[in-house]
Design an enzyme around this catalytic site. Structure first.
Site, PDB file in Angstrom:
ATOM      1  N   HIS A 279       0.805  -1.219   0.000  1.00 19.47           N
ATOM      2  CA  HIS A 279       0.000   0.000   0.000  1.00 19.47           C
ATOM      3  C   HIS A 279       0.838   1.268   0.000  1.00 19.47           C
ATOM      4  O   HIS A 279       0.317   2.378  -0.085  1.00 19.47           O
ATOM      5  CB  HIS A 279      -0.922  -0.030   1.228  1.00 19.47           C
ATOM      6  CG  HIS A 279      -2.057   0.917   1.153  1.00 19.47           C
ATOM      7  ND1 HIS A 279      -2.390   1.770   2.162  1.00 19.47           N
ATOM      8  CD2 HIS A 279      -2.940   1.157   0.157  1.00 19.47           C
ATOM      9  CE1 HIS A 279      -3.432   2.494   1.810  1.00 19.47           C
ATOM     10  NE2 HIS A 279      -3.784   2.138   0.600  1.00 19.47           N
ATOM     11  N   HIS A 507      -8.719  11.274   0.153  1.00 18.35           N
ATOM     12  CA  HIS A 507      -7.989  10.019   0.084  1.00 18.35           C
ATOM     13  C   HIS A 507      -6.693  10.166   0.876  1.00 18.35           C
ATOM     14  O   HIS A 507      -5.980   9.204   1.107  1.00 18.35           O
ATOM     15  CB  HIS A 507      -7.695   9.648  -1.369  1.00 18.35           C
ATOM     16  CG  HIS A 507      -7.175   8.256  -1.539  1.00 18.35           C
ATOM     17  ND1 HIS A 507      -5.849   7.986  -1.748  1.00 18.35           N
ATOM     18  CD2 HIS A 507      -7.801   7.051  -1.506  1.00 18.35           C
ATOM     19  CE1 HIS A 507      -5.666   6.678  -1.868  1.00 18.35           C
ATOM     20  NE2 HIS A 507      -6.838   6.092  -1.718  1.00 18.35           N
TER      21      HIS A 507
END
Length: 621
Positions: A279, A507
């Site tokens: 990630h 985000h």
């Protein structure tokens, strides 16, 4: 307890028994309720959604998203793409009322669609718990409605939904004397002043920052063709290394994307613990003039650089060290060079060896942030403090300064996705994670300050620039939410009026400690890590071991590294000003607590009671 998967047999420790945030193997379909942390798990692991003949209530936008967007990302992302391509208008909501069949027993007003009746165990076996809606565009013979009749008047202006204006890609060069080197992304549809000092990916890769020779892109989600187009023409054919975590079918699809681009190579991150993800979001840029590191929150897909709030730390241009320099030369007071080399070494990847050597050859001494990374593994002894939230705790213990009255200094966490926190707050959030976030120096005080969690409400998403499809990047599932209703008392609205980003859903992920009046910061972290045990790690075996599932990366700002006692909060960061000592927090402080009518955004239940800014509703099944 043992389970079999495509990764082989693996064992769940005691800390995992109540944890549904594990991911399926790559290429397997799973509901977002069982995905860990990201608001954009973009492993391309789902097939294109099947489409059925349309009803008269479905209309088509005149500028549909590319077909590839239906294939990229999590189930939530794919659902958002389908909703943008084939929106369901608000007027049709009465006919869809039957979709909301099952009221949640706690009376919260949530509803489950038919697909939510499946048992959670299905997800552990790789079965889909929630399905992408099945809809089909009207016949090609059907006349498309005019643009001016396609959407209701928007509070954001007539053109906020259109493609980037001509001046959107005008390159920006941040002031070289910028104190924090923290930047937001450009957002289409905002007033120009709210993009002042902000950066687009084309700005980052511009020759204004250096004459590029080679680069590395660490990320979770990639659109290779789009990524290549973001490089300026003179750099477009230079070597690019992609560091990813995809396996099997997802990896094959990623490699297939790159076939037209021989300059693109791959490095697969080793995910030693089942259901972990790669990630981390980082760029390494090697120039003729030196070297640069960008640590950011955006995936390498267009949607993440369009109408979402993202953040990034951009390093100075690191010059090359003189030949013959010692192994410790070029280190910063924050030991950023040592920690970056350790993080890259954790991949155990031959493809990164040349980059490790390049970093050793450059002077990183001007860096004033600390590196906070996560890498998959189970760690004991001193290694427990190398990664995850225990790494953050160690930094705050060693380098933060105690503050008088710190027990009244609240903690704020802001994120775009939520994993399973356990049956009550003592399982993780208010225990080990809060202890980390409240550490300040070497004192023994264990305060219990207020904890504010900033996460968009349904109304925040509905009134955003993207409307309901923005919720595809906020994948909090009904299955997870129902198990932790206690968590929702912590929730605060996403508001960013001072930056103009209120209507660009976040985000970005930030964690900070603020003064009671929210005018000062004790520290702040910008990171890829969402509110998840998989991202931050969880203690096991009576606190003698920590388990981390995923790769994550962020930077910690501490006032002591900037010769300050605290960071003043910069309440009006646009236009950007290098003369200000205030930190440009990307959302409003103090946070605004949810009202009794507010609900957190849940991606896999329908919203058909009110239209979004495009006049559409949200129908996940």
């Amino acid at each position: 307890m043992s389970q079999d998967s495509q990764h082989g047999k693996w064992t769940i420790s005691s800390s995992d028994d109540d944890d549904d945030e594990v991911l399926p193997p790559s290429g397997t379909t799973m509901s977002k309720s069982h995905r860990v942390s990201d608001s954009s798990h973009c492993s391309n692991s789902h097939p294109a959604p099947k489409l059925e003949p349309a009803t008269a209530s479905v209309e088509v936008k005149p500028e549909p998203a590319p077909v590839s967007s239906l294939l990229i990302g999590s189930e939530a992302r794919q659902l958002a793409a389908v909703n943008q391509l084939n929106p369901v208008k608000y007027e049709s909501s009465p006919s869809l009322a039957g979709k909301r069949k099952k009221d949640v027993s706690d009376g919260s007003g949530w509803a489950l669609s038919d697909s939510d009746d499946d048992n959670d165990d299905d997800a552990a076996n790789g079965k889909s718990v929630s399905k992408v809606p099945k809809r089909q565009p009207p016949s090609p013979k059907a006349k498309k409605p005019k643009v001016e009749n396609e959407r209701p008047p928007s509070p954001h202006g007539r053109f906020y939904y259109i493609d980037e204006p001509e001046d959107f890609f005008e390159s920006s060069v941040p002031c070289l004397n910028d104190t924090y080197r923290f930047y937001l992304n450009k957002v289409t549809g905002l007033d120009r002043k709210h993009n002042s000092g902000a950066l687009h990916i084309r700005d980052i890769l511009s020759p204004l920052f250096g004459t590029l020779k080679e680069s590395v892109q660490f990320n979770y989600c990639f659109d290779i063709a789009w990524m290549v187009q973001q490089y300026p023409p003179e750099f477009r054919d230079l070597p690019v290394l992609i560091v990813h975590g995809d396996k099997r079918e997802a990896k094959a699809r990623l490699v297939q994307q790159a076939q037209p681009y021989p300059q693109v190579r791959f490095c697969q991150a080793k995910l030693d613990i089942a259901f972990g993800t790669h990630h981390t979001k980082m760029m390494l840029l090697w120039y003729e003039e030196g070297f640069r590191v960008i640590i950011l929150t955006s995936n390498l897909i267009r949607a993440d650089w369009y109408q979402k709030t993202q953040g990034m730390w951009m390093s100075p241009l690191f010059p090359r060290l003189p030949k013959g320099s010692s192994a410790t030369a070029g280190e910063s007071p924050t030991f950023f060079k040592r920690d970056m080399l350790e993080y890259l070494a954790s991949y155990r990847a031959p493809e990164l060896e040349e980059w490790i050597q390049r970093i050793k050859e450059h002077d990183l001494s001007e860096t004033r942030v600390y590196l906070v990374g996560s890498t998959p593994g189970r760690y004991v002894g001193a290694d427990m403090e190398r990664w995850g939230h225990l790494r953050l705790r160690k930094l705050l213990y060693d380098h933060a300064d105690p503050i008088p009255g710190e027990e009244r200094w609240p903690v704020v966490g802001q994120f775009s996705s939520i994993g399973s926190m356990g049956l009550d707050k003592t399982k993780w959030l208010a225990a080990e994670f809060q202890r980390t976030l409240t550490t300040l120096g070497k004192n023994s005080l264990r305060p219990d300050p207020p904890v504010h969690l900033v996460y968009p409400s349904v109304d925040d998403v509905r009134t955003s620039l993207e409307g309901y499809p923005a919720g595809g990047s906020l994948p909090y599932s009904i299955q997870t939410a129902q198990k932790q209703l206690w968590l929702h008392s912590y929730f605060h609205r996403w508001k960013a009026n001072s930056t103009g980003r209120t209507h660009a859903m976040p985000h970005i992920k930030t964690y900070l400690r603020a003064s009671p009046d929210f005018t000062q910061l004790a520290w702040i972290v910008i990171t890829s890590a969402n509110l998840s045990k998989a991202a931050w790690g969880a203690l096991e075996k009576n606190n003698t071991q920590v388990m981390v599932r995923s790769y994550e990366l962020g930077v910690l700002y501490l006032p002591s590294a900037f010769n300050m006692k605290t960071f003043p909060v910069h309440k009006n960061p646009f236009p950007a000003s290098s003369s200000s000592s205030g930190f440009p927090v990307p959302f409003d402080l103090p946070p605004t607590h949810y009202s009794s009518k507010d609900q957190p955004w849940i991606w896999n239940i329908p919203y058909n009671q009110a239209p979004d800014t495009h006049g559409n509703i949200w129908v996940p099944s």
